[in-house]
Design an enzyme around this catalytic site. Sequence first.
Site, PDB file in Angstrom:
ATOM      1  N   HIS A  55      -3.186 -43.278  44.242  1.00  0.00           N
ATOM      2  CA  HIS A  55      -3.455 -41.902  43.805  1.00  0.00           C
ATOM      3  C   HIS A  55      -4.511 -41.920  42.706  1.00  0.00           C
ATOM      4  CE1 HIS A  55      -2.524 -37.653  43.296  1.00  0.00           C
ATOM      5  NE2 HIS A  55      -2.425 -37.828  41.986  1.00  0.00           N
ATOM      6  N   GLN A  60     -12.057 -37.782  37.026  1.00  0.00           N
ATOM      7  CA  GLN A  60     -11.389 -37.723  35.724  1.00  0.00           C
ATOM      8  C   GLN A  60     -11.655 -38.960  34.869  1.00  0.00           C
ATOM      9  OE1 GLN A  60      -7.269 -36.500  36.333  1.00  0.00           O
ATOM     10  NE2 GLN A  60      -7.926 -34.736  37.557  1.00  0.00           N
ATOM     11  N   TYR A 120     -10.269 -33.303  45.280  1.00  0.00           N
ATOM     12  CA  TYR A 120     -10.253 -31.830  45.322  1.00  0.00           C
ATOM     13  C   TYR A 120     -11.440 -31.152  44.640  1.00  0.00           C
ATOM     14  CZ  TYR A 120      -8.084 -31.972  40.613  1.00  0.00           C
ATOM     15  OH  TYR A 120      -7.813 -32.197  39.299  1.00  0.00           O
ATOM     16  N   ARG A 209       2.376 -25.451  43.911  1.00  0.00           N
ATOM     17  CA  ARG A 209       1.733 -24.415  43.098  1.00  0.00           C
ATOM     18  C   ARG A 209       0.477 -23.907  43.790  1.00  0.00           C
ATOM     19  NH1 ARG A 209      -0.221 -27.504  38.918  1.00  0.00           N
ATOM     20  NH2 ARG A 209       0.994 -29.333  39.437  1.00  0.00           N
ATOM     21  N   HIS A 231       1.432 -33.543  45.222  1.00  0.00           N
ATOM     22  CA  HIS A 231       2.023 -33.630  43.884  1.00  0.00           C
ATOM     23  C   HIS A 231       3.312 -32.813  43.869  1.00  0.00           C
ATOM     24  CE1 HIS A 231      -2.395 -33.721  42.455  1.00  0.00           C
ATOM     25  NE2 HIS A 231      -1.906 -34.815  41.913  1.00  0.00           N
ATOM     26  N   GLU A 234       6.160 -32.800  38.601  1.00  0.00           N
ATOM     27  CA  GLU A 234       5.630 -33.646  37.531  1.00  0.00           C
ATOM     28  C   GLU A 234       6.033 -33.119  36.163  1.00  0.00           C
ATOM     29  OE1 GLU A 234       1.376 -33.740  37.482  1.00  0.00           O
ATOM     30  OE2 GLU A 234       1.283 -35.404  36.053  1.00  0.00           O
ATOM     31  N   HIS A 268       4.373 -38.395  41.848  1.00  0.00           N
ATOM     32  CA  HIS A 268       5.152 -38.185  40.610  1.00  0.00           C
ATOM     33  C   HIS A 268       6.654 -38.030  40.899  1.00  0.00           C
ATOM     34  CE1 HIS A 268       1.297 -37.857  38.695  1.00  0.00           C
ATOM     35  NE2 HIS A 268       1.024 -36.704  39.270  1.00  0.00           N
ATOM     36  N   ASP A 319      -4.252 -42.304  39.077  1.00  0.00           N
ATOM     37  CA  ASP A 319      -4.240 -40.847  38.880  1.00  0.00           C
ATOM     38  C   ASP A 319      -5.390 -40.337  38.014  1.00  0.00           C
ATOM     39  OD1 ASP A 319      -3.550 -38.185  38.658  1.00  0.00           O
ATOM     40  OD2 ASP A 319      -1.517 -38.520  37.964  1.00  0.00           O
TER      41      ASP A 319
HETATM   42  C1  NGQ Z   1      -4.729 -33.026  39.225  1.00  0.00           C
HETATM   43  N1  NGQ Z   1      -3.286 -34.201  37.753  1.00  0.00           N
HETATM   44  O1  NGQ Z   1      -4.711 -32.512  40.324  1.00  0.00           O
HETATM   45  O2  NGQ Z   1      -5.709 -33.636  38.781  1.00  0.00           O
HETATM   46  C2  NGQ Z   1      -3.492 -32.957  38.383  1.00  0.00           C
HETATM   47  C3  NGQ Z   1      -3.633 -31.880  37.357  1.00  0.00           C
HETATM   48  C4  NGQ Z   1      -2.541 -29.901  38.428  1.00  0.00           C
HETATM   49  C5  NGQ Z   1      -2.055 -34.633  37.505  1.00  0.00           C
HETATM   50  N2  NGQ Z   1      -1.088 -33.909  37.937  1.00  0.00           N
HETATM   51  C6  NGQ Z   1      -3.804 -30.529  37.907  1.00  0.00           C
HETATM   52  N3  NGQ Z   1      -1.848 -35.741  36.855  1.00  0.00           N
HETATM   53  O3  NGQ Z   1      -1.584 -30.594  38.736  1.00  0.00           O
HETATM   54  O4  NGQ Z   1      -2.532 -28.693  38.530  1.00  0.00           O
HETATM   55 ZN    ZN Z   2      -2.814 -36.315  40.666  1.00  0.00          ZN
END
Ligand code: NGQ
Ligand code: ZN
Length: 452
Positions: A55, A60, A120, A209, A231, A234, A268, A319
């Site tokens: 992942h 980032q 994404y 979400r 995801h 988390e 997660h 991640d």
């Molecule tokens: C992400 N990262 O998609 O990069 C997510 C943050 C979200 C982590 N969850 C954004 N570590 O989950 O809305």
């Molecule tokens: Zn992630």
Amino acid sequence: MTRLHFASALLPSGWANDVQVIVTASTIEAVTPGVAPAAGDERHQIALPGLASLHSHAFQRGMAGLAELRGDSTDTFWTWRETMYRFALAMTPDDVAAVATLLYVEMLEQGFTRVGEFHYLHHDRDGTAYADIAEMASRIAQAAEASGIALTLLPSFYAHGSFGGAPPHAGQRRFICSVDQFAALMAASHKTIAKLPGANIGIAPHSLRAVAPDELAAIIPFADRGPVHIHAAEQVKEVEDCLAWSGKRPVQWLLEHAPVDQRWCIIHATHTTDAEVTAFAKTGAVAGLCPITEASLGDGIFPARQFFDAGGSFGVGTDSNVLIGVTDELRQLEYGQRLKHRARNVLSSGAGRSTGRTLFDHALAGGAQALAQAKVGLTPGARADIVTLDAAHPSLAGRAHDAIIDGWIFAAGSRAVDCVWAGGAKVVEGGQHELRQSARERFNAAVRRLVT
Ligand code: NGQ
Ligand code: ZN
């Protein structure tokens, strides 16, 4: 053809001594234990298979360490996410390529030989699709190709700002697709990786979400038989919001409404009840644990001991890519459990069993499953992804077999990696990737501009 000889090597059947490995093109052709080195064999002391980082959000890596300044209110995952969005909004395709290339170089230097890229950041800065809708995916593919890491591309479907189909907010505009756009993105992404050695593809509905139930049902067929990553659970707030929306917790909702099976990887799954843990383990899906990021973001601690006891499979991911390391992820996973249970060797598979070896074996198998690799490890037919350790490292002195893995994970850390072959090509030597210098220069130039 390359002929390698290892004094000691971890094979699927366990440790073996005096192992000759024959590599033809990108694949391991033969593995023969118990043979003396022959003239022309390249000789090393200790060999392990490369692991997957299952992942990753490559972009980032560019903001790693830039969100460690306390804000006005209490800093949380959600305030980190605002910083991350600002960074994401500024990046051009060239920036993404520069950042991803160094990231993959760093992963290889640490012993990760495959990456599951949960991708994404799709669109242009104003949120419109690029002329090639898979422009950003193609930059990820270029970075994988340049570095030699094997890519499992997981294009992410993202449509909403929160549960119940809430509209996305402006900071999310580069991520957003309709189901039809996602179909076009998948078709273009397939083309992008078609000629990339070792690459494959799956899908990544971002989270409950970001994806409504009807959309989830509509996109699952795009995975074909490939992996499905999502995801879930988390953050505590995410669990509360999911309960408010559906009366169910995220993992519970998924297990009840989605066809979760061995192709799935739930990323997660931090906040899961005993009942969820048992049901999750039974599906055969992989838990995609990202211990360094979960600690960095203040997520919580996954109930790993219960999940293992229930027969669950897991792999590890880097991640947010705030820190890259095989040993760091595995050590953090175990240390989180030690802090929680106030005990030692919590994740060892039993009395007298090495904790490092247990973690390594799980991460190898779980990573392979989550990224749809039928065969991994030092075995004929597998991709030649091989890591050697520096036997002269003080934390490995006098160690044999599993004690080497324990010494590496818990004492030596990342600097003990010596050479890495990715798909049969020796890309890391003396701990340094052949592209380290040029990749750093390109990364630094991009990041200097992004942070000013
Ligand atoms: C992400 N990262 O998609 O990069 C997510 C943050 C979200 C982590 N969850 C954004 N570590 O989950 O809305
Ligand atoms: Zn992630």
